[in-house]
Design an enzyme around this catalytic site. Structure first.
Site, PDB file in Angstrom:
ATOM      1  CG  HIS A 371      -2.170  -0.751   1.072  1.00  0.00           C
ATOM      2  ND1 HIS A 371      -3.295  -0.227   0.494  1.00  0.00           N
ATOM      3  CD2 HIS A 371      -2.461  -2.036   1.382  1.00  0.00           C
ATOM      4  CE1 HIS A 371      -4.246  -1.149   0.479  1.00  0.00           C
ATOM      5  NE2 HIS A 371      -3.761  -2.264   1.007  1.00  0.00           N
ATOM      6  CE  LYS A 562      -6.494  14.225  -0.328  1.00  0.00           C
ATOM      7  NZ  LYS A 562      -6.346  13.037  -1.144  1.00  0.00           N
ATOM      8  NE  ARG A 563      -4.931  10.353   9.729  1.00  0.00           N
ATOM      9  CZ  ARG A 563      -4.772   9.465  10.706  1.00  0.00           C
ATOM     10  NH1 ARG A 563      -5.639   8.481  10.872  1.00  0.00           N
ATOM     11  NH2 ARG A 563      -3.766   9.565  11.556  1.00  0.00           N
ATOM     12  CE  LYS A 568      -3.086  11.134   2.763  1.00  0.00           C
ATOM     13  NZ  LYS A 568      -3.867  10.480   1.710  1.00  0.00           N
ATOM     14  CB  THR A 670     -10.086   5.371  -2.164  1.00  0.00           C
ATOM     15  OG1 THR A 670      -9.827   5.737  -0.798  1.00  0.00           O
ATOM     16  CG2 THR A 670      -9.370   4.084  -2.498  1.00  0.00           C
ATOM     17  CE  LYS A 674     -13.875   7.174  -0.278  1.00  0.00           C
ATOM     18  NZ  LYS A 674     -13.302   7.552   1.039  1.00  0.00           N
TER      19      LYS A 674
HETATM   20  C1  PLP Z   1     -11.966   7.667   1.378  1.00  0.00           C
HETATM   21  C2  PLP Z   1     -11.544   8.047   2.732  1.00  0.00           C
HETATM   22  C3  PLP Z   1     -10.186   8.263   3.003  1.00  0.00           C
HETATM   23  C4  PLP Z   1      -9.117   8.163   1.946  1.00  0.00           C
HETATM   24  O1  PLP Z   1      -8.960   9.424   1.340  1.00  0.00           O
HETATM   25  P1  PLP Z   1      -7.715   9.752   0.392  1.00  0.00           P
HETATM   26  O2  PLP Z   1      -8.090  11.075  -0.186  1.00  0.00           O
HETATM   27  O3  PLP Z   1      -7.659   8.688  -0.651  1.00  0.00           O
HETATM   28  O4  PLP Z   1      -6.508   9.824   1.242  1.00  0.00           O
HETATM   29  C5  PLP Z   1      -9.824   8.627   4.288  1.00  0.00           C
HETATM   30  N1  PLP Z   1     -10.747   8.769   5.265  1.00  0.00           N
HETATM   31  C6  PLP Z   1     -12.061   8.576   5.034  1.00  0.00           C
HETATM   32  C7  PLP Z   1     -13.024   8.754   6.162  1.00  0.00           C
HETATM   33  C8  PLP Z   1     -12.501   8.198   3.769  1.00  0.00           C
HETATM   34  O5  PLP Z   1     -13.799   7.998   3.573  1.00  0.00           O
END
Ligand code: PLP
Length: 841
Positions: A371, A562-563, A568, A670, A674
């Site tokens: 990952h 995101k985190r 990032k 991911t 979305k």
């Molecule tokens: C989808 C999702 C992530 C992943 O987000 P990235 O932008 O791909 O880092 C992290 N936290 C939550 C709650 C999510 O739904």
């Protein structure tokens, strides 16, 4: 004899019936029997619990039948092993998957209850940090929906990912007490508990045939209790189980101490045992190296392997040496990779299998998903720590490594560099066990999670392994489930899509292509804009109610959730905000497209820079949101406690998706998928799955900026001097000077020095090199947004072409290329409610 059969009145069973009257009766019954309440005395939580039990009954009936069918037919099955499952709330998704949301809405309505408010009561199980855990949850949904025989295995953390509050602009952590009021979706299965051992030492003995044998005399033993949660599939009768293990003290072990008069020791042992599944480690993309973390990993892996081996021996008539023919086990990152050694131990020490045969079974059972490319995330365990906790496993790993190094020498003679690079043991200084190496050697398949990520794995990080075993490697680009991320979270957009193409796309997302033909249709575009506006309004209302901040829904909703992590680059986003702010300050009458910047995400509690970035965002918000010159044209909001539940109203509301990681650092992402599915346009780098999103939606419908992975690599190899960009770029210089001199932190002018100094003098993530390109790209975004008609068309095309990013597609690829598993359609009895009634009694 009477010719007519007796007339039967059909009465639906209260546990299974779907008739509205039955649903209402069952709900009231649960309210009374489970919560001891009548409607007038029930709290919101009581109402949620009664409704959940009502739905759970309906799932359980189908699920138990399906499990019985599985036991009879015993199809080849996949076990998905993951230390994290970031599930999100269950209630609404279960209703959608059962096709019952509207029916239940009406039933609740007739009782004077608001279904949406009941759904909103649920406390989500936050058993993951971010993308990796959420991926595991999307996979469960897809495996259930595609009728894949599957079982998820993980850890039932008592406290999941911490709750985040923002106090004076800083992140403050609180414990996530998600189980405090009970969890209606899980069922403990005490009779399937197993024992897991730790510590002690190993002992050599010889069996009656004088074979060399080893046994493990552990000095700690813990009970692992499985808690099962049924995972429903969309319009499917499949029975996917999520089995999460909880640690409890082992009574017999405690009694031993107790009988020896050591009451305190007995109680202490209980506390130590139960600590194992107490809390999720809150690091994302960084290893912790703590002993308790290794205990967690081994605990759930050992319990899981004992469980599947027990099942094999009980249900199948075949020897354990053909285990791999009936089951494959996917390792979600290296967190469960100790499974390779534990499988060997269970086969050899406890099932009398020879080393060679055990190795054959093991290698044919496991597959491993990598990952990350970040070096700080590649798991390794200090050898002394490992040997103290798992002495037998250390011996086994050393033996695996001995055979493995010999096989390298055979294939690549006289290449000692290769030997030391590939060895499972890192011998450079203090000795470490490299878990990724163990996972690769002990698996039949290894995959990355996006095309670029897999390319970088095989050409750099795992190059030696690729040369050794090219046939093991493949790519499986991540995906997300459209049931949660479109149907549940964006009902308005789903309805607009359904108005033209029906609802087949929910099970086959490539069918979204069919809306392309309406991309120029006036009425469709108007409906599309209204759906987006309504999602923006819903989010704006939430923010207004909770935080008192007023948003302009006609502004660009520019969102990065995101985190929080330096790679990032949330701080690059902040540099853009301040740049726009300065343009307004210099010319208050400037014609600027209004923007609302929304951030959300948690920082690891020990990650200083990430926490300082949160403070910076909030400090900039404080200034920008209250400056009369800005006059509402820019707004900055940090949404506290980003979670699956909170995120479901965020993705649908976005006009612009920020996917701005340093190229080569984000394995897939991911969140990017979305956003695309919900009609946001992306501003992004050529990183992770962004590349594939751009390929799918078309480069004219994607805002690309920045260096690519190769350019970043070359820049850093060539003595990169970030200060150069500061010297020549006046907008950038001004922005950094303001942060540095305390413009946004007048009480503590030096507060943000670490961020600015890092950018000017080190800049590991090349923000300085990408700044100008990012700003210019953002200017193009603003211009594009002025033409709402063209923007809407791009939005439609993004959604229409997002079909590839369904996790259904990902799971099909795993099934076809790696697992070799076919769908198996469960056969339920014709009258589930009648058969169900018998079963319940
Ligand atoms: C989808 C999702 C992530 C992943 O987000 P990235 O932008 O791909 O880092 C992290 N936290 C939550 C709650 C999510 O739904």
């Amino acid at each position: 004899m009477a010719k007519t059969s007796p007339k039967r009145t059909h009465v639906e069973n209260d546990r299974t019936g779907l008739d509205k009257e039955t649903v209402k009766r069952a709900y009231l019954d649960h309210l009374f029997c489970m919560q001891s309440k009548v409607p007038s005395s029930a709290t919101k939580w009581d109402e949620y619990m009664a409704l959940s039990y009502t739905i759970r009954d309906r799932i359980m009936q189908r699920w138990l039948h399906a499990l019985q069918d599985f036991k009879k037919k015993d199809p080849r099955t996949v076990s998905y092993l993951s230390a994290e499952f970031l599930l999100g709330p269950h209630l609404e998704n279960n209703l959608i998957n059962l096709g019952q949301k509207e029916n239940f809405r009406e039933a609740m309505d007739e009782l004077g209850l608001d279904l949406e408010k009941m759904i909103d009561q649920e406390v989500e199980p936050g058993l993951g940090n971010g993308g990796l855990g959420r991926l595991a949850a999307c996979f469960l949904d897809s495996m259930a929906s595609l009728d894949i025989p599957a079982i998820g295995y993980g850890i039932r953390y008592e406290f999941g990912i911490f709750d985040q509050r923002i106090q004076d602009g800083w992140q403050v952590e609180g414990t996530d007490k998600w189980l405090k009021f009970g969890n209606p979706w899980e069922v403990p299965v005490y009779q399937s508990s197993v024992h897991v051992k730790f510590g002690g030492k190993t002992r050599v003995w010889y069996d009656e045939k004088s074979n060399y044998r080893v046994s493990w005399d552990a000095d700690q033993e813990v009970l692992a209790i499985p808690y099962d949660t049924p995972i429903t599939g969309y319009k499917s009768d499949n029975a996917v189980i999520l089995r999460l293990w909880k640690a409890e003290a082992d009574q017999s072990f405690d009694f031993q101490s107790f009988n020896e008069g050591d009451f305190f020791g007995a109680v202490e042992n209980k506390v130590i045992s139960e600590n194992i599944t107490k809390v999720l480690y809150p690091n994302d993309s960084k290893i912790s190296g703590k002993e308790l973390r290794l205990m967690q990993q081994f605990f759930f892996v050992s319990a899981t392997l004992q469980d599947v081996i027990r099942f094999h021996k009980k249900v199948r008539k075949t020897p354990i040496t053909v285990f791999h023919e009936k089951m494959t086990m996917q390792l979600n990152d290296t967190h469960p990779s100790i499974a390779v050694a534990e499988m060997m131990r269970l086969l050899i020490d406890e099932n009398d299998v020879s080393w060679d045969e055990a190795w054959e079974v093991t290698r044919k059972t496991f597959a491993y998903t990598n990952h990350t490319l970040l070096p700080e995330a590649l798991e390794k365990w200090s050898m002394p720590l490992f040997g103290k906790l798992l002495p037998r496993h250390l011996e086994i790993i050393l033996e695996i490594n001995y055979h493995f190094l010999n096989s390298i020498r055979k294939k690549f003679p006289n290449d000692e560099g290769k030997i030391s690079r590939m060895s499972i043991i890192d011998e450079a200084g203090e000795k470490y066990i490299r878990m990724a190496h163990l996972a690769i050697v002990g698996s039949y398949a290894v995959n990355g999670v996006a095309a670029l990520h897999t390319e970088l794995l095989i050409s750099e990080v795992l190059k030696d392994f690729y040369e050794m075993y090219p046939e093991k490697f493949s790519n499986k680009t991540n995906g997300v489930t459209p049931r949660r991320w479109m149907v549940a979270s964006n009902p308005d957009l789903a309805a607009v899509i359904a108005s033209k193409i029906g609802s087949e796309w929910i099970k086959d997302l490539t069918k979204l292509k069919e809306i392309e033909q309406y991309a120029d249709n006036k009425k469709f575009k108007k409906d599309w804009q209204e759906a987006k506006l309504s999602a923006k309004q819903k989010l704006a209302d939430k923010i207004k109610n909770k935080y008192g901040i007023e948003l302009n829904v006609n502004s660009i909703f520019d969102i990065q959730v995101k985190r929080i992590h330096e790679y990032k680059r949330q701080h690059l986003n902040v540099l853009h905000i301040i740049t726009l702010y300065n343009r307004i300050k210099e010319n208050p009458n400037i014609d600027i497209v209004p923007r609302t910047f929304i951030f959300g995400g948690k920082a690891a509690p020990g990650y200083f820079m990430a926490k300082l970035i949160i403070k910076l965002i909030n400090s900039v918000a404080e200034v920008v949101n209250h400056d009369p010159d800005v006059n509402g044209r820019l707004k900055v909001v940090f949404l506290p406690n980003y979670s699956v539940k909170n995120s479901q109203s965020v993705y649908p509301a976005a006009d612009l998706s920020e996917q701005i990681s340093t190229a080569g650092k984000e394995a897939s992402g991911t969140g990017n998928m979305k956003f695309t599915m919900n009609g946001a346009l992306t501003i992004g780098t050529l990183d992770g799955a962004n590349i594939e999103i751009r390929e799918e939606v078309g480069e004219e419908n994607f805002f690309l900026f920045g260096l690519d992975a190769k350019q970043v690599y070359e820049l850093k190899a060539s003595n990169y001097i970030p200060l150069h960009h500061y010297d020549v770029n006046h907008e950038l210089q001004k922005v950094l000077n303001m942060i540095y001199t305390g413009y946004f932190s007048p009480q503590q002018p030096n507060l943000f020095h670490p961020i600015v100094d890092n950018l000017k003098y080190s800049d590991e993530y090349v923000l300085m090199a990408d700044y100008q390109s990012y700003i210019e790209c953002q200017d193009r975004v603003a211009e594009a947004y002025r033409d709402q008609d063209a923007w809407t068309k791009m939005s439609i095309l993004n959604v229409a072409r997002s079909g590839k990013f369904s996790s259904d597609r990902t799971i099909r690829e795993y099934c076809d290329d790696i697992w070799k598993i076919d769908p198996y359609k469960v056969k339920l009895p014709e009258h589930i409610e009648e058969a169900g009634a018998i079963m319940m009694c």
